[in-house]
Design a protein around this motif. Structure first.
Motif, mmCIF file in Angstrom:
data_model
loop_
_atom_site.group_PDB
_atom_site.id
_atom_site.type_symbol
_atom_site.label_atom_id
_atom_site.label_comp_id
_atom_site.label_asym_id
_atom_site.label_seq_id
_atom_site.Cartn_x
_atom_site.Cartn_y
_atom_site.Cartn_z
ATOM 1 N N ILE A 183 0.832 -1.208 0.000
ATOM 2 C CA ILE A 183 0.000 0.000 0.000
ATOM 3 C C ILE A 183 0.865 1.255 0.000
ATOM 4 O O ILE A 183 0.601 2.199 -0.739
ATOM 5 C CB ILE A 183 -0.978 -0.012 1.198
ATOM 6 C CG1 ILE A 183 -2.039 -1.091 0.979
ATOM 7 C CG2 ILE A 183 -1.621 1.354 1.394
ATOM 8 C CD1 ILE A 183 -2.944 -1.340 2.178
ATOM 9 N N THR A 184 1.920 1.264 0.814
ATOM 10 C CA THR A 184 2.777 2.457 0.869
ATOM 11 C C THR A 184 3.567 2.651 -0.423
ATOM 12 O O THR A 184 4.047 3.755 -0.682
ATOM 13 C CB THR A 184 3.751 2.417 2.065
ATOM 14 O OG1 THR A 184 4.589 1.276 1.958
ATOM 15 C CG2 THR A 184 2.996 2.416 3.385
ATOM 16 N N GLN A 185 3.680 1.594 -1.227
ATOM 17 C CA GLN A 185 4.339 1.717 -2.527
ATOM 18 C C GLN A 185 3.358 2.142 -3.610
ATOM 19 O O GLN A 185 3.731 2.254 -4.772
ATOM 20 C CB GLN A 185 4.989 0.392 -2.914
ATOM 21 C CG GLN A 185 6.171 0.040 -2.052
ATOM 22 C CD GLN A 185 6.685 -1.368 -2.316
ATOM 23 O OE1 GLN A 185 6.066 -2.174 -3.001
ATOM 24 N NE2 GLN A 185 7.847 -1.661 -1.758
ATOM 25 N N GLY A 186 2.093 2.365 -3.229
ATOM 26 C CA GLY A 186 1.093 2.840 -4.172
ATOM 27 C C GLY A 186 0.399 1.751 -4.966
ATOM 28 O O GLY A 186 -0.274 2.042 -5.958
ATOM 29 N N LEU A 187 0.527 0.496 -4.544
ATOM 30 C CA LEU A 187 -0.117 -0.603 -5.262
ATOM 31 C C LEU A 187 -1.603 -0.673 -4.915
ATOM 32 O O LEU A 187 -2.016 -0.292 -3.823
ATOM 33 C CB LEU A 187 0.544 -1.930 -4.900
ATOM 34 C CG LEU A 187 2.038 -2.070 -5.188
ATOM 35 C CD1 LEU A 187 2.545 -3.434 -4.734
ATOM 36 C CD2 LEU A 187 2.329 -1.860 -6.671
ATOM 37 N N THR A 188 -2.386 -1.189 -5.846
ATOM 38 C CA THR A 188 -3.802 -1.431 -5.578
ATOM 39 C C THR A 188 -3.926 -2.708 -4.760
ATOM 40 O O THR A 188 -2.979 -3.490 -4.658
ATOM 41 C CB THR A 188 -4.588 -1.613 -6.893
ATOM 42 O OG1 THR A 188 -4.134 -2.803 -7.536
ATOM 43 C CG2 THR A 188 -4.429 -0.404 -7.819
ATOM 44 N N HIS A 189 -5.109 -2.936 -4.205
ATOM 45 C CA HIS A 189 -5.329 -4.168 -3.442
ATOM 46 C C HIS A 189 -5.116 -5.401 -4.327
ATOM 47 O O HIS A 189 -4.560 -6.405 -3.884
ATOM 48 C CB HIS A 189 -6.728 -4.186 -2.833
ATOM 49 C CG HIS A 189 -6.880 -3.242 -1.683
ATOM 50 N ND1 HIS A 189 -7.990 -3.216 -0.894
ATOM 51 C CD2 HIS A 189 -6.053 -2.285 -1.173
ATOM 52 C CE1 HIS A 189 -7.854 -2.294 0.049
ATOM 53 N NE2 HIS A 189 -6.694 -1.710 -0.124
ATOM 54 N N ARG A 190 -5.541 -5.306 -5.564
ATOM 55 C CA ARG A 190 -5.360 -6.424 -6.499
ATOM 56 C C ARG A 190 -3.872 -6.710 -6.734
ATOM 57 O O ARG A 190 -3.428 -7.857 -6.744
ATOM 58 C CB ARG A 190 -6.055 -6.131 -7.825
ATOM 59 C CG ARG A 190 -5.860 -7.253 -8.859
ATOM 60 C CD ARG A 190 -6.700 -7.048 -10.075
ATOM 61 N NE ARG A 190 -8.085 -7.201 -9.656
ATOM 62 C CZ ARG A 190 -9.121 -6.762 -10.337
ATOM 63 N NH1 ARG A 190 -8.955 -6.133 -11.463
ATOM 64 N NH2 ARG A 190 -10.348 -6.938 -9.887
ATOM 65 N N GLN A 191 -3.085 -5.646 -6.917
ATOM 66 C CA GLN A 191 -1.649 -5.822 -7.137
ATOM 67 C C GLN A 191 -0.960 -6.400 -5.897
ATOM 68 O O GLN A 191 -0.094 -7.265 -6.008
ATOM 69 C CB GLN A 191 -1.005 -4.481 -7.515
ATOM 70 C CG GLN A 191 -1.412 -3.986 -8.886
ATOM 71 C CD GLN A 191 -0.994 -2.541 -9.123
ATOM 72 O OE1 GLN A 191 -1.049 -1.708 -8.213
ATOM 73 N NE2 GLN A 191 -0.583 -2.240 -10.356
ATOM 74 N N VAL A 192 -1.362 -5.926 -4.713
ATOM 75 C CA VAL A 192 -0.797 -6.464 -3.470
ATOM 76 C C VAL A 192 -1.160 -7.941 -3.353
ATOM 77 O O VAL A 192 -0.318 -8.771 -3.001
ATOM 78 C CB VAL A 192 -1.288 -5.668 -2.237
ATOM 79 C CG1 VAL A 192 -0.833 -6.336 -0.944
ATOM 80 C CG2 VAL A 192 -0.802 -4.230 -2.288
ATOM 81 N N ALA A 193 -2.399 -8.275 -3.651
ATOM 82 C CA ALA A 193 -2.857 -9.664 -3.562
ATOM 83 C C ALA A 193 -2.025 -10.578 -4.459
ATOM 84 O O ALA A 193 -1.590 -11.660 -4.040
ATOM 85 C CB ALA A 193 -4.339 -9.758 -3.936
ATOM 86 N N ARG A 194 -1.798 -10.145 -5.688
ATOM 87 C CA ARG A 194 -0.977 -10.949 -6.607
ATOM 88 C C ARG A 194 0.448 -11.088 -6.081
ATOM 89 O O ARG A 194 1.049 -12.153 -6.163
ATOM 90 C CB ARG A 194 -0.936 -10.299 -7.987
ATOM 91 C CG ARG A 194 -2.170 -10.554 -8.786
ATOM 92 C CD ARG A 194 -1.969 -10.176 -10.252
ATOM 93 N NE ARG A 194 -3.253 -10.043 -10.885
ATOM 94 C CZ ARG A 194 -3.678 -8.952 -11.498
ATOM 95 N NH1 ARG A 194 -2.902 -7.896 -11.608
ATOM 96 N NH2 ARG A 194 -4.868 -8.916 -12.039
ATOM 97 N N ARG A 195 0.980 -10.013 -5.541
ATOM 98 C CA ARG A 195 2.362 -10.014 -5.063
ATOM 99 C C ARG A 195 2.563 -10.995 -3.911
ATOM 100 O O ARG A 195 3.564 -11.694 -3.854
ATOM 101 C CB ARG A 195 2.762 -8.611 -4.610
ATOM 102 C CG ARG A 195 4.165 -8.558 -4.031
ATOM 103 C CD ARG A 195 4.496 -7.214 -3.452
ATOM 104 N NE ARG A 195 4.990 -6.329 -4.485
ATOM 105 C CZ ARG A 195 5.514 -5.143 -4.249
ATOM 106 N NH1 ARG A 195 5.569 -4.681 -3.012
ATOM 107 N NH2 ARG A 195 5.964 -4.395 -5.228
ATOM 108 N N ILE A 196 1.615 -11.044 -2.974
ATOM 109 C CA ILE A 196 1.810 -11.889 -1.801
ATOM 110 C C ILE A 196 1.036 -13.203 -1.849
ATOM 111 O O ILE A 196 1.123 -14.012 -0.924
ATOM 112 C CB ILE A 196 1.502 -11.123 -0.488
ATOM 113 C CG1 ILE A 196 0.031 -10.741 -0.391
ATOM 114 C CG2 ILE A 196 2.406 -9.913 -0.351
ATOM 115 C CD1 ILE A 196 -0.351 -10.115 0.954
ATOM 116 N N GLY A 197 0.296 -13.419 -2.936
ATOM 117 C CA GLY A 197 -0.350 -14.713 -3.146
ATOM 118 C C GLY A 197 -1.609 -14.951 -2.327
ATOM 119 O O GLY A 197 -1.838 -16.064 -1.847
#
Length: 196
Positions: A140-154
């Motif tokens: 979130i602090t890197q400006g990612l959307t929830h969808r992008q964070v979800a993909r990143r951390i699985g």
């Protein structure tokens, strides 16, 4: 250094100067499989990946000597031994032997950092967060959307949404911008060069 499984004889003797005592009941009678992980080669959500691996095997983790990593937190997450990238091979051998024997080990290259992190009191206003909350907060602090964070951390997007709500409640933030500001104030994130 990459991800490696290595069998270490359980009867290998270890010097006692930098190893923590082992539990005699935990000492194996046969060789144990030890997993060597390189911090830099792990995917986003590193703490969760390390905790997952440590739940299945005895983990030795190689961390960069100059990167801020929560050494105490990694040991609490189940890592058996910590070495610095670039430590001499004998330190790695000692770490592998300690992990195989069920002990703990911190290499000479990390001892000063480890002791400093144990001796350093946590700021009184710092709110404890789980590793997964830290992973979500970082995204979130890197400006990612929830969808992008979800993909990143699985995880699913709904799970990230739940973590974001928890984070806003814990950090007393009303939106993502406020959450980022609070994360910077509490030392969980750094301001970008444009904000400094």
């Amino acid at each position: 250094m990459t991800l490696t499984d290595r069998s270490v004889p359980a009867d290998r003797t270890m010097p006692t100067d930098r190893t923590m005592p082992t539990d005699p009941a935990a000492e194996p009678t046969t060789p144990q499989l030890v997993l060597l992980l390189d911090w830099a080669s792990l995917p986003a959500g590193r703490y969760a990946a390390v905790a997952a691996a440590a739940g299945k095997r005895r983990v030795v983790l190689a961390v960069p000597a100059d990167e801020p990593v929560d050494l105490v937190g990694l040991l609490r997450a189940g890592v058996r031994a910590l070495v610095a990238v670039g430590d001499p091979v004998p330190d790695l051998d000692l770490a592998m032997a300690a992990a195989a024997a069920g002990g703990r080990y911190v290499s000479a290259g990390l001892v000063d950092r480890f002791v400093a992190s144990v001796d350093e009191p946590a700021p009184p206003d710092r709110i404890p967060l789980t590793y997964r909350e830290l992973d979500v907060l970082q995204g979130i602090t890197q400006g990612l959307t929830h969808r992008q964070v979800a993909r990143r951390i699985g995880v699913t997007e709904a799970t990230v949404h739940t973590y974001a709500k928890r984070l806003r409640r814990k950090l007393d933030a009303v939106n993502k911008a406020d959450l980022t500001r609070r994360a910077i104030e509490l030392g969980y994130a750094q301001a970008s060069s444009a904000e400094r």
